[in-house]
Design an enzyme around this catalytic site. Sequence first.
Site, PDB file in Angstrom:
ATOM      1  CG  MET A   1      -2.002  -1.015   1.182  1.00  0.00           C
ATOM      2  SD  MET A   1      -3.370  -0.955   2.040  1.00  0.00           S
ATOM      3  CE  MET A   1      -2.818  -0.667   3.666  1.00  0.00           C
TER       4      MET A   1
ATOM      5  CG  HIS B   1       6.915  -1.955   2.142  1.00  0.00           C
ATOM      6  ND1 HIS B   1       6.680  -0.894   2.814  1.00  0.00           N
ATOM      7  CD2 HIS B   1       5.463  -2.662   2.289  1.00  0.00           C
ATOM      8  CE1 HIS B   1       5.542  -0.984   3.165  1.00  0.00           C
ATOM      9  NE2 HIS B   1       4.751  -1.709   3.001  1.00  0.00           N
TER      10      HIS B   1
HETATM   11  P1  AMP Z   1       1.454  -2.964   3.557  1.00  0.00           P
HETATM   12  O1  AMP Z   1       2.051  -2.058   2.656  1.00  0.00           O
HETATM   13  O2  AMP Z   1       1.275  -2.570   4.866  1.00  0.00           O
HETATM   14  O3  AMP Z   1       0.167  -3.656   2.910  1.00  0.00           O
HETATM   15  O4  AMP Z   1       2.358  -4.445   3.507  1.00  0.00           O
HETATM   16  C1  AMP Z   1       2.665  -4.899   2.233  1.00  0.00           C
HETATM   17  C2  AMP Z   1       3.487  -6.189   2.400  1.00  0.00           C
HETATM   18  O5  AMP Z   1       4.599  -5.995   3.363  1.00  0.00           O
HETATM   19  C3  AMP Z   1       2.636  -7.174   3.484  1.00  0.00           C
HETATM   20  O6  AMP Z   1       2.808  -8.386   3.025  1.00  0.00           O
HETATM   21  C4  AMP Z   1       3.103  -6.658   4.882  1.00  0.00           C
HETATM   22  O7  AMP Z   1       3.197  -8.138   5.488  1.00  0.00           O
HETATM   23  C5  AMP Z   1       4.735  -6.574   4.510  1.00  0.00           C
HETATM   24  N1  AMP Z   1       5.123  -5.898   5.688  1.00  0.00           N
HETATM   25  C6  AMP Z   1       4.755  -4.962   6.227  1.00  0.00           C
HETATM   26  N2  AMP Z   1       5.609  -4.581   7.287  1.00  0.00           N
HETATM   27  C7  AMP Z   1       6.563  -5.570   7.352  1.00  0.00           C
HETATM   28  C8  AMP Z   1       7.619  -5.669   8.081  1.00  0.00           C
HETATM   29  N3  AMP Z   1       7.863  -4.880   9.144  1.00  0.00           N
HETATM   30  N4  AMP Z   1       8.348  -6.765   7.872  1.00  0.00           N
HETATM   31  C9  AMP Z   1       8.156  -7.729   6.929  1.00  0.00           C
HETATM   32  N5  AMP Z   1       7.005  -7.416   6.092  1.00  0.00           N
HETATM   33  C10 AMP Z   1       6.172  -6.658   6.207  1.00  0.00           C
END
Ligand code: AMP
Length: 266
Positions: free
Chosen positions: A26, A33
Site C-alpha cells: 500500500m 517492504h
Molecule cells: P502493506 O503495505 O502494509 O500492505 O504491506 C505490504 C506487505 O509488506 C505485506 O505483505 C506486509 O506483511 C509486508 N510488511 C509490512 N511490514 C513489514 C515488516 N515490518 N516486515 C516484513 N514485512 C512487512
Amino acid sequence: MKIFKNKHKLQKAILNQKNLSFVPTMGGLHKGHISLIKKSNKFKGKNIVSIFVNPKQFNNKKDYLNYPRSLNKDLSILKNLKVDYVFIPNKKEIFSFKPKNNIYLDNFSKKLCGSFRKGHFEGVLNIINRLLEIINPKRILLGAKDYQQLYLIKRHVTKKGIKTLVVKCNTIREKNGMACSTRNKLLNKKQARIGSKIYVYLNRLKKRHVVNINKMKEDIKNFGVKKIDYLEIYNLKTYKKTSLINKNTKIFIAYYLGNVRLIDNF
Ligand code: AMP
C-alpha cells in the site's frame, strides 16, 4: 523499471513472464517492504511491486484518508532496488471487472483483527484476488508481520486452486524493536518509546510457558497504552486460542498509540 497504471498495458508487458515474483504493497515503503523486494530479486525471473491503498480494507474512512502516502519517494526506492515492473492502479482499474474466483474466507478471519475491523479481511482478499488475476505471478511475497493476513491469503490461494506460490517473509524491525510499519510514521517519540517497551516485554514473555494474559494487558497499559484491541495466544497447528506458550504458538497483539493502531506478533 516500467511503471503501469493501466492493467491491460501491464498484462501485455508481462504476457511472457512465466517466473514473476509479486510484492503487493500500500506504499509508504519502509525496511519491511524493502526486505520483501530484495527477497523477490533473488528468484530467477522478473519482479513486480504494486502500490494501491485499498479502501476496502479500512473500516474507518478517517484512517484511510490519514494513511501515509509517499508515491514519489516510493518510486525512487523501487528504482534503486531495480524493480522490473510497478503497478499503480486507481480504484477503477481494480474494481471495474468481475474476477473469475470469488473469495474464500477461512474461519480464522473471524478472530483477532477480524473481530475488531469489520470487513477488513474481505477487503484484503477482494483486492489480492483481483491483483493475482491481473498479474498471474509465479509467487507472491508476504510479510509475517501481518500473520493473519498471510494465513488467510494462503488459504484463499489453496482453496481456489490458484497456481501462485505464497512465500512467507520474516518481520523486519526498527532499531527499537518495533515492527516496521507505514503507520510508524505517524508516531511521536514518546509513543515510539512505548512501542519499543511492548516489544521488549512480549519478546521476553514469549520464552515463558504459561502466562497470565490479564496481567500482561495491565502491564502494557501501565507503559502508557490507552487501548488494546486484543492480546491473544494462538496455537498455529490448530488455530485455537491458548494460554500456554510453546514452539507452535504465537502471541498476537493490536493496540493503539494515540490514534494509531499497530499490530505485531511474537
Ligand atoms: P502493506 O503495505 O502494509 O500492505 O504491506 C505490504 C506487505 O509488506 C505485506 O505483505 C506486509 O506483511 C509486508 N510488511 C509490512 N511490514 C513489514 C515488516 N515490518 N516486515 C516484513 N514485512 C512487512
